[in-house]
Scaffold this motif. Structure first.
Motif, mmCIF file in Angstrom:
data_model
loop_
_atom_site.group_PDB
_atom_site.id
_atom_site.type_symbol
_atom_site.label_atom_id
_atom_site.label_comp_id
_atom_site.label_asym_id
_atom_site.label_seq_id
_atom_site.Cartn_x
_atom_site.Cartn_y
_atom_site.Cartn_z
ATOM 1 N N SER B 93 -8.103 -12.928 5.020
ATOM 2 C CA SER B 93 -8.388 -13.046 3.586
ATOM 3 C C SER B 93 -8.794 -11.667 3.088
ATOM 4 C CB SER B 93 -9.511 -14.067 3.349
ATOM 5 O OG SER B 93 -10.694 -13.661 4.018
ATOM 6 N N GLY B 94 -9.134 -11.576 1.815
ATOM 7 C CA GLY B 94 -9.433 -10.273 1.242
ATOM 8 C C GLY B 94 -8.149 -9.534 0.927
ATOM 9 N N SER B 95 -8.252 -8.214 0.756
ATOM 10 C CA SER B 95 -7.027 -7.473 0.464
ATOM 11 C C SER B 95 -7.065 -6.085 1.086
ATOM 12 C CB SER B 95 -6.808 -7.358 -1.051
ATOM 13 O OG SER B 95 -7.777 -6.522 -1.620
ATOM 14 N N VAL B 96 -5.899 -5.605 1.407
ATOM 15 C CA VAL B 96 -5.737 -4.264 1.972
ATOM 16 C C VAL B 96 -4.632 -3.580 1.178
ATOM 17 C CG1 VAL B 96 -5.153 -2.913 4.019
ATOM 18 C CG2 VAL B 96 -6.493 -5.019 4.260
ATOM 19 N N VAL B 97 -4.948 -2.445 0.591
ATOM 20 C CA VAL B 97 -3.995 -1.731 -0.248
ATOM 21 C C VAL B 97 -3.799 -0.324 0.324
ATOM 22 C CG1 VAL B 97 -3.488 -0.889 -2.570
ATOM 23 C CG2 VAL B 97 -4.772 -3.020 -2.276
ATOM 24 N N VAL B 98 -2.534 0.039 0.491
ATOM 25 C CA VAL B 98 -2.210 1.378 0.994
ATOM 26 C C VAL B 98 -1.519 2.134 -0.140
ATOM 27 C CG1 VAL B 98 -0.918 2.690 2.725
ATOM 28 C CG2 VAL B 98 -1.929 0.471 3.331
ATOM 29 N N ASP B 99 -2.082 3.247 -0.517
ATOM 30 C CA ASP B 99 -1.476 4.011 -1.615
ATOM 31 C C ASP B 99 -0.203 4.731 -1.176
ATOM 32 O OD1 ASP B 99 -3.408 3.192 -3.299
ATOM 33 O OD2 ASP B 99 -4.485 5.100 -3.417
ATOM 34 N N ALA B 108 1.374 -7.686 9.971
ATOM 35 C CA ALA B 108 1.898 -8.568 11.027
ATOM 36 C C ALA B 108 0.974 -9.758 11.264
ATOM 37 C CB ALA B 108 2.046 -7.776 12.326
ATOM 38 N N THR B 109 1.552 -10.926 11.378
ATOM 39 C CA THR B 109 0.881 -12.187 11.728
ATOM 40 C C THR B 109 -0.228 -12.582 10.748
ATOM 41 O OG1 THR B 109 -0.884 -11.441 13.241
ATOM 42 C CG2 THR B 109 1.311 -11.674 14.184
ATOM 43 N N GLY B 110 -0.303 -11.909 9.608
ATOM 44 C CA GLY B 110 -1.372 -12.205 8.654
ATOM 45 C C GLY B 110 -1.404 -13.676 8.260
ATOM 46 N N ARG B 111 -2.594 -14.211 8.149
ATOM 47 C CA ARG B 111 -2.738 -15.650 7.878
ATOM 48 C C ARG B 111 -3.269 -15.939 6.480
ATOM 49 N NH1 ARG B 111 -5.726 -18.527 12.547
ATOM 50 N NH2 ARG B 111 -4.732 -20.306 11.584
ATOM 51 N N GLY B 112 -3.593 -14.911 5.735
ATOM 52 C CA GLY B 112 -4.078 -15.100 4.374
ATOM 53 C C GLY B 112 -4.324 -13.749 3.756
ATOM 54 N N GLY B 113 -4.841 -13.749 2.525
ATOM 55 C CA GLY B 113 -5.154 -12.497 1.875
ATOM 56 C C GLY B 113 -3.920 -11.803 1.335
ATOM 57 N N LEU B 114 -4.127 -10.553 0.926
ATOM 58 C CA LEU B 114 -3.071 -9.791 0.252
ATOM 59 C C LEU B 114 -2.966 -8.398 0.870
ATOM 60 C CD1 LEU B 114 -1.112 -9.484 -2.270
ATOM 61 C CD2 LEU B 114 -3.110 -8.506 -3.462
ATOM 62 N N VAL B 115 -1.745 -7.980 1.120
ATOM 63 C CA VAL B 115 -1.486 -6.617 1.588
ATOM 64 C C VAL B 115 -0.540 -5.959 0.587
ATOM 65 C CG1 VAL B 115 -0.554 -5.168 3.441
ATOM 66 C CG2 VAL B 115 -1.765 -7.288 4.014
ATOM 67 N N VAL B 116 -0.903 -4.796 0.095
ATOM 68 C CA VAL B 116 -0.051 -4.072 -0.850
ATOM 69 C C VAL B 116 0.199 -2.675 -0.297
ATOM 70 C CG1 VAL B 116 0.198 -3.209 -3.210
ATOM 71 C CG2 VAL B 116 -1.059 -5.335 -2.793
ATOM 72 N N VAL B 117 1.460 -2.277 -0.288
ATOM 73 C CA VAL B 117 1.808 -0.907 0.094
ATOM 74 C C VAL B 117 2.550 -0.297 -1.086
ATOM 75 C CG1 VAL B 117 3.095 0.554 1.712
ATOM 76 C CG2 VAL B 117 1.949 -1.526 2.546
ATOM 77 N N HIS B 118 2.014 0.762 -1.630
ATOM 78 C CA HIS B 118 2.637 1.359 -2.804
ATOM 79 C C HIS B 118 3.803 2.274 -2.448
ATOM 80 C CE1 HIS B 118 0.139 -0.331 -5.940
ATOM 81 N NE2 HIS B 118 -0.890 -0.220 -5.106
ATOM 82 N N GLY B 119 3.863 2.706 -1.212
ATOM 83 C CA GLY B 119 5.020 3.474 -0.763
ATOM 84 C C GLY B 119 6.002 2.562 -0.038
ATOM 85 N N ASP B 120 6.567 3.077 1.041
ATOM 86 C CA ASP B 120 7.477 2.285 1.871
ATOM 87 C C ASP B 120 6.724 1.746 3.081
ATOM 88 O OD1 ASP B 120 9.661 3.032 0.239
ATOM 89 O OD2 ASP B 120 9.934 4.896 1.392
ATOM 90 N N ILE B 134 2.400 -10.290 0.982
ATOM 91 C CA ILE B 134 2.622 -8.853 1.165
ATOM 92 C C ILE B 134 3.507 -8.360 0.022
ATOM 93 C CG2 ILE B 134 3.552 -7.065 2.708
ATOM 94 C CD1 ILE B 134 3.166 -9.013 5.050
ATOM 95 N N VAL B 135 3.078 -7.293 -0.626
ATOM 96 C CA VAL B 135 3.875 -6.702 -1.704
ATOM 97 C C VAL B 135 4.109 -5.238 -1.365
ATOM 98 C CG1 VAL B 135 4.040 -6.210 -4.169
ATOM 99 C CG2 VAL B 135 2.822 -8.256 -3.387
ATOM 100 N N ILE B 136 5.376 -4.855 -1.301
ATOM 101 C CA ILE B 136 5.743 -3.475 -0.977
ATOM 102 C C ILE B 136 6.414 -2.874 -2.211
ATOM 103 C CG2 ILE B 136 7.018 -1.964 0.598
ATOM 104 C CD1 ILE B 136 4.938 -3.732 2.065
ATOM 105 N N ARG B 137 5.843 -1.800 -2.721
ATOM 106 C CA ARG B 137 6.421 -1.163 -3.915
ATOM 107 C C ARG B 137 7.723 -0.469 -3.578
ATOM 108 N NH1 ARG B 137 8.805 -0.073 -7.348
ATOM 109 N NH2 ARG B 137 8.378 0.754 -9.426
ATOM 110 N N GLY B 138 7.818 0.068 -2.390
ATOM 111 C CA GLY B 138 9.030 0.769 -1.974
ATOM 112 C C GLY B 138 9.933 -0.134 -1.137
#
Lengths: 442, 233
Positions: B93-99, B108-120, B134-138
């Motif tokens: 749960s929670g969120s992890v954002v990579v600029d 990998a294997t994430g069971r909840g929460g949000l992962v955002v990668v603004h690059g590739d 999971i949201v990937i901008r690139g």
């Protein structure tokens, strides 16, 4: 003189009845045979070794009275809270999913009663098994079903599963009829599908990555828990060295006789090496690194008796682990259910369709009605009894060899009955000083 | 500055990673004090801020190595740089954002929460995902969403070979080109409910310059769900 009518019939060694039946089944069904249990072929094993009891040149210990220690500490290398076990026999990883919840509970009850550990499996940790197991090892498998940092922190040790003796290089399977509501929810999967677990870990791909992965697990759990690495026996010397280099506190080495809940028969019978040659390879790897006994070696795959336990320890293992034998101890393949085994096309002593979920003994099933036949208290008692017998037998043999602790058994106490076993176990053929392949000798 | 006083700054050039993670683990999960952390000079360290379980905001200024924010629960972690293998692996749960960019096995294997990668993101993005969004901008690399079980993967750029191989019930949306679909992964109709799901996720990821209608949807053909002869090859 009466002659048995079919004595003139000669069965082909090459095409025996089992082979014929399998060819015809394959032709009929068009898909490989999936089953449970372990390798059924004859393999060089502990039966091919004998102990040299004490005599004039060695001094034995009194059978009942003199102390023969059995305790073992696992995880002394890096963990701040190593496992302290009273006996060197642990329960191997078996999943909730493959086994019923009461069966998992029974394993925990039995192991706890005699002071040893049990292990989760490919499907996560159930509250029942955490509660019933004083010491519980939590597996981190490629599938990561149910993987949860809370459970990681609740565990007493962590076992990174790279492979399994029954199927090194292969992933798990759980066929649809065992994917009940609860199993599906724990694994985040739809109900009733045939589920295949991955054969590779999703976030690391080699020994250098494994080192970083182990470091992460240590950081998450604040360096408290021992971290085991479990491997199926194949290129054992190299795998052990790489796992140790990656930071393992203990190596779990599963020979090809190790059981499985569901795997292709061709995989079970044709991949991996037996437990017997695997142990000396692992011990050699650890010894060369100066870490034998510092990184503990837990051996599984065909441990049935206290003699097997003692022989594995004599070859250099710190502990052993049982899976198939534990299920049998709880009632699997019991003649009590012969009629019901017959109804599903098997027989007591032959039943290996653990993947099918129709286990008359209520152990390898997710059907409530079948699971209800199995009493976890009675099952737990059987496990405890069985573990006690294994321990007593191992102590008996150790005392006969003059050892005040089962870990004092050594290869020097053993001889081999066959040339193959002598070469694999690296002990002399009985009556000779010949260890084939050692010191440049043929 | 008043704001700076409320932020606990930890310099990994002078502080051991073990000490940092232990301090983060020792926080009160519901009322962490301090609540905001800034980690500077990570210099590619592995396992930074992994195993968190508290309502904290952690900003990491610089590049991180493997498994940053691994198994995250409740925390908000932001990487002002690139992330190595397995960022936010098994996030709960929670969120992890990579600029910046993320290496392989992001989320990998994430069971909840949000992962955002603004690059590739590299190969195996969202592998065996079990409920994470999971949201990937690139763009993403090959074998992404392999055996993806649950959750949603949104890719605003392109996807590499074998997308969604052996996929179960995860939802995949790709705006650009897909180099190839893996076994049992097929394109599916993008209906209104999917547009709504996409819109909500893009909003959560703070990505405003792409429209849900520009995406294509992919998912399981469900032909590998049971062993049969035709699946054996």
């Amino acid at each position: 003189m009466a002659v048995t009518p079919d004595w003139h019939l000669r069965e082909s060694y090459l095409y025996d009845r089992t082979t014929i039946a399998e060819i015809q089944r394959a032709a009929r069904e068009g898909i490989y045979d999936i089953r449970g249990f372990g390798a059924k072929r004859r393999l060089p094993h502990f039966d091919d070794l004998l102990f040299l009891g004490a005599s004039v040149s060695r001094y034995p210990l009194e059978g009942y009275r003199e102390r023969c220690g059995t305790d073992v500490t696992i995880g002394t290398r890096f963990a701040s809270e190593p496992l302290e076990l009273k006996i060197p026999i642990t329960i191997a990883g078996m999943s909730f999913g493959a086994l019923s919840a009461p069966a998992k509970e029974a394993l925990g009850r039995g192991a706890t009663e005699v002071g040893t550990s049990t292990t989760t499996g490919d499907g996560g940790m159930t509250p029942e098994e955490r509660q019933s197991s004083k010491t519980l090892v939590y597996q981190l498998l490629p599938s990561r079903y149910g993987m949860n940092p809370d459970d990681l922190r609740k565990a007493d040790a962590i076992e990174v599963v790279v492979g399994q003796g029954a199927k090194p290089g292969g992933g798990g399977m759980l066929l649809g009829h065992k994917i009940s509501d609860r199993v599906a929810a724990m694994r985040d999967l739809p109900e009733g599908i045939d589920q295949r677990s991955a054969c590779r870990h999703p976030d690391w791909t080699g020994p250098d990555d494994l080192e970083i992965k182990i470091h992460e697990l240590r950081e998450i759990t604040d360096w408290e828990k021992p971290i085991f690495v479990k491997i199926g026996a194949t290129r054992t010397y190299y795998d052990v060295q790489l796992a140790v280099k990656a930071g393992a506190d203990a190596i779990v080495l599963d020979g090809m006789q190790g059981g499985t809940a569901a795997t292709q028969d061709v995989f079970i019978e044709h991949v991996g090496i037996p437990t017997l040659p695997a142990i000396p390879l692992a011990v050699q790897a650890l010894t060369e690194m100066g870490l034998h006994r510092e990184v503990q070696l837990i051996v599984s795959g065909g441990i049935r008796t206290g003699a097997d336990v003692a022989k594995a320890l004599a070859l250099g293992a710190d502990a052993v682990s049982i899976g198939t034998a534990a299920l049998i101890a709880m009632g699997d393949n019991s003649p009590e259910y012969e009629d019901q085994y017959r109804e599903i096309g098997s027989s007591a002593g032959f039943y290996d369709d653990w993947q099918a979920g129709r286990d008359p003994a209520g152990i390898s099933t997710q059907e409530d009605e079948l699971a209800a036949r199995f009493d976890p208290v009675v099952g737990g008692r059987r496990i405890a009894n069985y573990l006690r017998v294994l321990t007593l037998e191992a102590q008996t043999l150790a005392r006969a060899c003059g050892k005040s602790h089962v870990h004092n058994l050594e290869p020097e106490d053993l001889v081999a009955l066959t040339v193959e076993a002598a070469a694999m176990a690296r002990v002399p053929l009985a009556g000779t000083d010949w260890i084939p392949g050692l010191n440049g000798r043929y | 500055m008043a704001v700076a006083a409320d932020v606990e700054v930890v310099d990994l050039a002078t502080t051991a990673l073990r000490d940092l993670n232990q301090r983060l683990h020792d926080l009160d999960p519901d009322a962490p004090d301090p609540r905001s952390w800034r980690i500077v000079n990570p210099n590619g360290a592995h396992a930074v801020a992994c195993g968190l379980d508290a309502l904290v905001d952690v900003e990491i200024v610089g590049h991180v190595g493997y498994y940053c924010a691994g198994m995250n629960k409740r925390a908000t972690v932001r990487v002002r740089g690139n992330a190595g293998t397995g960022v936010a692996e098994n996030i709960m749960s929670g969120s992890v954002v990579v600029d910046g960019n993320a290496s392989q096995s992001a989320g990998a294997t994430g069971r909840g929460g949000l992962v955002v990668v603004h690059g590739d993101a590299g190969a195996r993005c969202g592998i065996s995902m079990k409920g994470v969004d999971i949201v990937i901008r690139g763009s993403i690399g090959h074998m992404s969403a392999f055996m993806a079980q649950r959750g949603t993967l949104v890719v605003c750029g392109d996807a590499g070979e074998a997308l969604g191989d052996s996929i179960y019930e995860a939802h995949l949306y790709v705006r650009g080109e897909v180099a190839g679909l893996g076994a049992d992964c097929v394109e599916k109709e993008l209906r209104d409910e999917h547009m709504a799901e996409l819109r909500a996720l893009l909003e959560r990821a703070a990505i405003a310059d792409v429209a849900p209608a520009e995406f294509r949807r992919y998912g399981s053909a469900r032909q590998l769900y049971n062993f049969k002869v035709d699946n054996a090859y």
